[in-house]
Scaffold this active site. Structure first.
Site, PDB file in Angstrom:
ATOM      1  CG  ASN A  12      -2.269 -11.183   1.107  1.00 64.50           C
ATOM      2  OD1 ASN A  12      -3.374 -10.875   1.557  1.00 64.50           O
ATOM      3  ND2 ASN A  12      -1.160 -11.132   1.825  1.00 64.50           N
ATOM      4  CD1 TRP A  13      -6.256  -9.074  -3.721  1.00 63.04           C
ATOM      5  CD2 TRP A  13      -8.481  -8.971  -3.417  1.00 63.04           C
ATOM      6  NE1 TRP A  13      -6.860  -9.531  -4.875  1.00 63.04           N
ATOM      7  CE2 TRP A  13      -8.212  -9.480  -4.718  1.00 63.04           C
ATOM      8  CE3 TRP A  13      -9.804  -8.823  -3.007  1.00 63.04           C
ATOM      9  CZ2 TRP A  13      -9.240  -9.832  -5.601  1.00 63.04           C
ATOM     10  CZ3 TRP A  13     -10.824  -9.180  -3.883  1.00 63.04           C
ATOM     11  CH2 TRP A  13     -10.556  -9.678  -5.171  1.00 63.04           C
ATOM     12  CE  LYS A  14       0.280  -7.666   1.402  1.00 63.77           C
ATOM     13  NZ  LYS A  14       1.634  -7.311   1.744  1.00 63.77           N
ATOM     14  CG  HIS A  98       1.381 -12.484   5.224  1.00 62.37           C
ATOM     15  ND1 HIS A  98       2.031 -11.312   5.524  1.00 62.37           N
ATOM     16  CD2 HIS A  98       1.339 -12.558   3.872  1.00 62.37           C
ATOM     17  CE1 HIS A  98       2.352 -10.696   4.397  1.00 62.37           C
ATOM     18  NE2 HIS A  98       1.944 -11.422   3.381  1.00 62.37           N
ATOM     19  CD  GLU A 100       1.863  -7.620   5.287  1.00 65.53           C
ATOM     20  OE1 GLU A 100       0.651  -7.839   5.184  1.00 65.53           O
ATOM     21  OE2 GLU A 100       2.571  -7.265   4.311  1.00 65.53           O
ATOM     22  CD  GLU A 170       4.516 -14.087   1.138  1.00 62.69           C
ATOM     23  OE1 GLU A 170       4.036 -13.756   0.049  1.00 62.69           O
ATOM     24  OE2 GLU A 170       4.106 -13.623   2.214  1.00 62.69           O
ATOM     25  N   GLY A 176       6.345  -6.101  -0.255  1.00 59.61           N
ATOM     26  CA  GLY A 176       5.880  -4.719  -0.360  1.00 59.61           C
ATOM     27  C   GLY A 176       6.994  -3.703  -0.494  1.00 59.61           C
ATOM     28  CB  SER A 215       8.546  -7.128  -4.737  1.00 59.81           C
ATOM     29  OG  SER A 215       8.453  -6.326  -3.562  1.00 59.81           O
ATOM     30  N   GLY A 236       0.987  -9.772  -3.446  1.00 64.87           N
ATOM     31  CA  GLY A 236       0.323  -8.712  -2.697  1.00 64.87           C
ATOM     32  C   GLY A 236      -0.046  -7.551  -3.603  1.00 64.87           C
ATOM     33  N   GLY A 237       0.798  -6.526  -3.595  1.00 70.80           N
ATOM     34  CA  GLY A 237       0.492  -5.274  -4.295  1.00 70.80           C
ATOM     35  C   GLY A 237       0.020  -5.459  -5.730  1.00 70.80           C
TER      36      GLY A 237
HETATM   37  C1  PEP Z   1       2.323 -10.603   0.278  1.00 69.87           C
HETATM   38  O1  PEP Z   1       1.522  -9.853   0.777  1.00 69.87           O
HETATM   39  O2  PEP Z   1       2.300 -11.804   0.579  1.00 69.87           O
HETATM   40  C2  PEP Z   1       3.291 -10.066  -0.672  1.00 69.87           C
HETATM   41  C3  PEP Z   1       4.179 -10.871  -1.162  1.00 69.87           C
HETATM   42  O3  PEP Z   1       3.185  -8.732  -0.965  1.00 69.87           O
HETATM   43  P1  PEP Z   1       3.905  -7.966  -2.207  1.00 69.87           P
HETATM   44  O4  PEP Z   1       3.638  -8.806  -3.430  1.00 69.87           O
HETATM   45  O5  PEP Z   1       3.257  -6.635  -2.258  1.00 69.87           O
HETATM   46  O6  PEP Z   1       5.360  -7.913  -1.894  1.00 69.87           O
END
Ligand code: PEP
Length: 266
Positions: A12-14, A98, A100, A170, A176, A215, A236-237
């Site tokens: 997930n590049w957000k 999500h 966010e 999640e 994040g 994470s 994500g990251g």
């Molecule tokens: C996400 O954006 O769904 C996520 C899990 O981010 P991260 O891996 O950065 O925690």
């Protein structure tokens, strides 16, 4: 990870990346995972890069996911994107609900359900996100919260639709933050989700893929995947760096090889 379910990872590049940057990252990911035939991999660029990335990845093993969609097919909905438009640009999946979107944009459970149903109607596979906040976990409400989100998201989705759904657990406090759920914490919720789906259909529960997100990094993914009900990750990251995302996918490939598993293509 259990035999018979093909691991799945979605990066997930957000809100990151120009078209050129997204193409470069997508190309590196494709090149890094193209020989790993026992794992499904998707990337989720911003809307602006979806078409270019989908074209670049066409006919290859890596598929493309959008980060959101609307539930109507067309009309006076300024700024929204319909599932059929996502199919038109080459998406196979769409991330829905999500945290966010829920927390920053006020997305409610009912909207998650409308979006998931619209995605299925258009032929997309929805990746439906559920997860508790830290306050809810501390108050002992994790399972209740996840159950409420899951049940609401799946209203009026029949078993044929459910077979095309992916669930992402999640925990909000792990996204994040660098603080991932322990494998035992993840497994507890993943097992609950599978059991809950099993109250509707045992065969769908056995087949549905439940991803962990929060994470995920190359150094914690193996322990998470060692859990029976963790079938991959929404990343994500760590997906913004091709080498780290590829390492995460490779960990699943290594476990598959160790099990001698070649699960059927999802
Ligand atoms: C996400 O954006 O769904 C996520 C899990 O981010 P991260 O891996 O950065 O925690």
């Amino acid at each position: 990870m259990a035999t018979g379910r093909r691991p799945f990872f979605c990066g997930n590049w957000k809100l990151n990346g120009s078209i050129a940057e997204s193409l470069a990252l997508a190309t590196d990911v494709r090149n890094g995972v193209s020989t790993l035939r026992d794992v499904d991999v998707a990337v989720s660029p911003s809307f602006t890069a979806l078409y270019a990335v989908a074209k670049r990845l066409e006919d290859g093993p890596v598929t493309v996911a959008a980060q959101d969609c609307f539930w109507e097919e067309k009309g006076a909905f300024t700024g929204e994107v319909a599932p059929a438009q996502l199919v038109d640009v080459g998406c196979k999946h769409v991330i829905i609900g999500h945290s966010e979107r829920r927390q920053l944009f006020g997305e409610l459970d009912a909207a998650v359900n409308l979006k998931a149903r619209a995605a299925l109607r258009a032929g997309l596979s929805p990746i439906i996100c559920v997860g508790e906040t830290l306050a809810e976990r501390d108050a002992g409400e994790t399972i209740g919260r996840v159950q409420a989100q899951l049940d609401a998201a799946l209203v009026d989705i029949d078993d044929a639709g459910l077979e095309r759904v992916v669930i992402a657990y999640e925990p909000v406090w792990a996204i994040g933050t660098g603080r991932n759920a322990t494998p035992a914490q993840a497994e507890e919720v993943h097992r609950f989700i599978r059991g809950r789906i099993g109250t509707r259909s045992a065969s769908v529960a056995a087949a549905i893929r439940i991803l962990y997100g929060g994470s995920v990094k190359p150094d914690n993914i193996a322990d998470l995947l060692a859990q029976e009900d963790v079938d991959g990750g929404l990343v994500g990251g760590a997906s913004l760096s091709a080498p780290s995302f590829i390492q995460i996918v490779q960990a699943a490939h290594g476990l598959q090889a160790a099990h001698g598993t070649q699960a059927t293509k999802g």
